[in-house]
Motif scaffolding. Structure first.
Motif, PDB file in Angstrom:
ATOM      1  N   LEU A  58       1.060  -2.080 -55.134  1.00 42.28           N
ATOM      2  CA  LEU A  58       1.533  -2.478 -53.976  1.00 42.28           C
ATOM      3  C   LEU A  58       1.810  -1.500 -53.148  1.00 42.28           C
ATOM      4  CD1 LEU A  58       4.236  -4.762 -55.573  1.00 42.28           C
ATOM      5  CD2 LEU A  58       1.918  -5.654 -54.936  1.00 42.28           C
ATOM      6  N   SER A  59       0.963  -0.258 -52.999  1.00 47.03           N
ATOM      7  CA  SER A  59       0.974   0.531 -52.020  1.00 47.03           C
ATOM      8  C   SER A  59       0.118   0.049 -50.623  1.00 47.03           C
ATOM      9  CB  SER A  59       0.350   1.938 -52.566  1.00 47.03           C
ATOM     10  OG  SER A  59      -1.156   1.671 -52.640  1.00 47.03           O
ATOM     11  N   SER A  60      -0.567  -0.771 -50.640  1.00 43.45           N
ATOM     12  CA  SER A  60      -1.090  -1.198 -49.438  1.00 43.45           C
ATOM     13  C   SER A  60      -1.089  -2.961 -49.811  1.00 43.45           C
ATOM     14  CB  SER A  60      -2.610  -1.066 -49.248  1.00 43.45           C
ATOM     15  OG  SER A  60      -3.418  -1.649 -48.275  1.00 43.45           O
ATOM     16  N   PRO A  61      -0.137  -3.669 -48.976  1.00 40.19           N
ATOM     17  CA  PRO A  61      -0.184  -5.000 -48.959  1.00 40.19           C
ATOM     18  C   PRO A  61      -1.276  -5.965 -48.640  1.00 40.19           C
ATOM     19  CG  PRO A  61       0.711  -4.429 -47.016  1.00 40.19           C
ATOM     20  CD  PRO A  61       0.203  -3.065 -47.748  1.00 40.19           C
ATOM     21  N   PHE A  62      -2.154  -5.764 -47.766  1.00 46.40           N
ATOM     22  CA  PHE A  62      -3.019  -6.472 -47.595  1.00 46.40           C
ATOM     23  C   PHE A  62      -4.220  -7.076 -48.497  1.00 46.40           C
ATOM     24  CE2 PHE A  62      -1.828  -4.323 -43.827  1.00 46.40           C
ATOM     25  CZ  PHE A  62      -1.073  -5.341 -43.036  1.00 46.40           C
ATOM     26  N   PRO A  63      -4.457  -6.211 -49.577  1.00 52.24           N
ATOM     27  CA  PRO A  63      -5.296  -6.803 -50.615  1.00 52.24           C
ATOM     28  C   PRO A  63      -4.403  -7.813 -51.671  1.00 52.24           C
ATOM     29  CG  PRO A  63      -5.550  -4.415 -50.489  1.00 52.24           C
ATOM     30  CD  PRO A  63      -4.646  -4.925 -49.645  1.00 52.24           C
ATOM     31  N   LEU A  64      -3.133  -7.601 -51.679  1.00 57.63           N
ATOM     32  CA  LEU A  64      -2.346  -8.615 -52.611  1.00 57.63           C
ATOM     33  C   LEU A  64      -2.290  -9.644 -51.663  1.00 57.63           C
ATOM     34  CD1 LEU A  64      -0.397  -9.359 -54.643  1.00 57.63           C
ATOM     35  CD2 LEU A  64       1.100  -8.246 -53.447  1.00 57.63           C
ATOM     36  N   LEU A  65      -1.905  -9.653 -50.371  1.00 56.04           N
ATOM     37  CA  LEU A  65      -1.590 -10.946 -49.579  1.00 56.04           C
ATOM     38  C   LEU A  65      -2.999 -11.603 -49.394  1.00 56.04           C
ATOM     39  CD1 LEU A  65       0.562  -9.250 -46.933  1.00 56.04           C
ATOM     40  CD2 LEU A  65       1.241 -10.573 -48.652  1.00 56.04           C
ATOM     41  N   ALA A  66      -4.138 -11.057 -49.316  1.00 57.62           N
ATOM     42  CA  ALA A  66      -5.486 -11.747 -49.070  1.00 57.62           C
ATOM     43  C   ALA A  66      -5.785 -12.434 -50.391  1.00 57.62           C
ATOM     44  CB  ALA A  66      -6.585 -10.684 -48.932  1.00 57.62           C
ATOM     45  N   ALA A  67      -5.428 -11.799 -51.482  1.00 62.72           N
ATOM     46  CA  ALA A  67      -5.460 -12.544 -52.886  1.00 62.72           C
ATOM     47  C   ALA A  67      -4.654 -13.779 -52.910  1.00 62.72           C
ATOM     48  CB  ALA A  67      -5.329 -11.616 -54.244  1.00 62.72           C
ATOM     49  N   ILE A  68      -3.579 -13.559 -52.717  1.00 61.13           N
ATOM     50  CA  ILE A  68      -2.557 -14.714 -52.450  1.00 61.13           C
ATOM     51  C   ILE A  68      -2.795 -15.941 -51.677  1.00 61.13           C
ATOM     52  CG2 ILE A  68       0.064 -15.433 -52.090  1.00 61.13           C
ATOM     53  CD1 ILE A  68       0.815 -12.640 -53.262  1.00 61.13           C
ATOM     54  N   GLY A  69      -3.252 -15.293 -50.345  1.00 59.31           N
ATOM     55  CA  GLY A  69      -3.840 -16.542 -49.388  1.00 59.31           C
ATOM     56  C   GLY A  69      -4.936 -17.224 -50.096  1.00 59.31           C
ATOM     57  N   ALA A  70      -5.605 -16.661 -50.690  1.00 58.82           N
ATOM     58  CA  ALA A  70      -6.925 -17.168 -51.237  1.00 58.82           C
ATOM     59  C   ALA A  70      -6.508 -18.475 -52.352  1.00 58.82           C
ATOM     60  CB  ALA A  70      -8.073 -16.118 -51.872  1.00 58.82           C
ATOM     61  N   ARG A  71      -5.545 -17.952 -53.061  1.00 52.69           N
ATOM     62  CA  ARG A  71      -4.935 -18.804 -54.199  1.00 52.69           C
ATOM     63  C   ARG A  71      -4.052 -19.995 -53.766  1.00 52.69           C
ATOM     64  NH1 ARG A  71      -5.546 -16.462 -59.007  1.00 52.69           N
ATOM     65  NH2 ARG A  71      -4.997 -18.266 -60.062  1.00 52.69           N
TER      66      ARG A  71
END
Length: 100
Positions: A58-71
């Motif tokens: 969780l050092s960069s939020p955007f990859p996590l948020l993108a993955a959540i947004g895709a699901r």
């Protein structure tokens, strides 16, 4: 009519502990995605994640948020606080995309 919204803030902390069910930084990310999906299925309105600078997860939020947004399709997603002292502003702006 009173509109009520409910969401959660995940601290998403991971540390190598023998008692933890989270065995790696990867587990922390995958569990965060699963948590947001489950929250949406249960009717929550928001899922927010803390940014852990200098950590393996969780050092960069955007990859996590993108993955959540895709699901997910309905839940609002975001971060708690992004301390801009530790961010490269030009990279941050490119990753988040154009203003909407």
């Amino acid at each position: 009519m009173v509109i009520k919204n409910i969401g959660f803030l995940s601290f998403g902390h991971w540390a190598p502990s023998p008692r933890s069910r989270t065995r790696s930084a990867s587990d922390a990310l995958l569990q965060s995605i699963d948590l947001a999906i489950a929250a949406e299925e249960l009717g929550a309105d928001g899922a927010y994640f803390r940014v852990h600078h200098f950590a393996n997860q969780l050092s960069s939020p955007f990859p996590l948020l993108a993955a959540i947004g895709a699901r997910t399709s309905r839940i609002e997603i975001g971060t708690a606080v992004i301390d801009m002292r530790y961010e490269n502003r030009s990279i941050w702006q490119r990753m988040r995309g154009p203003p909407t």
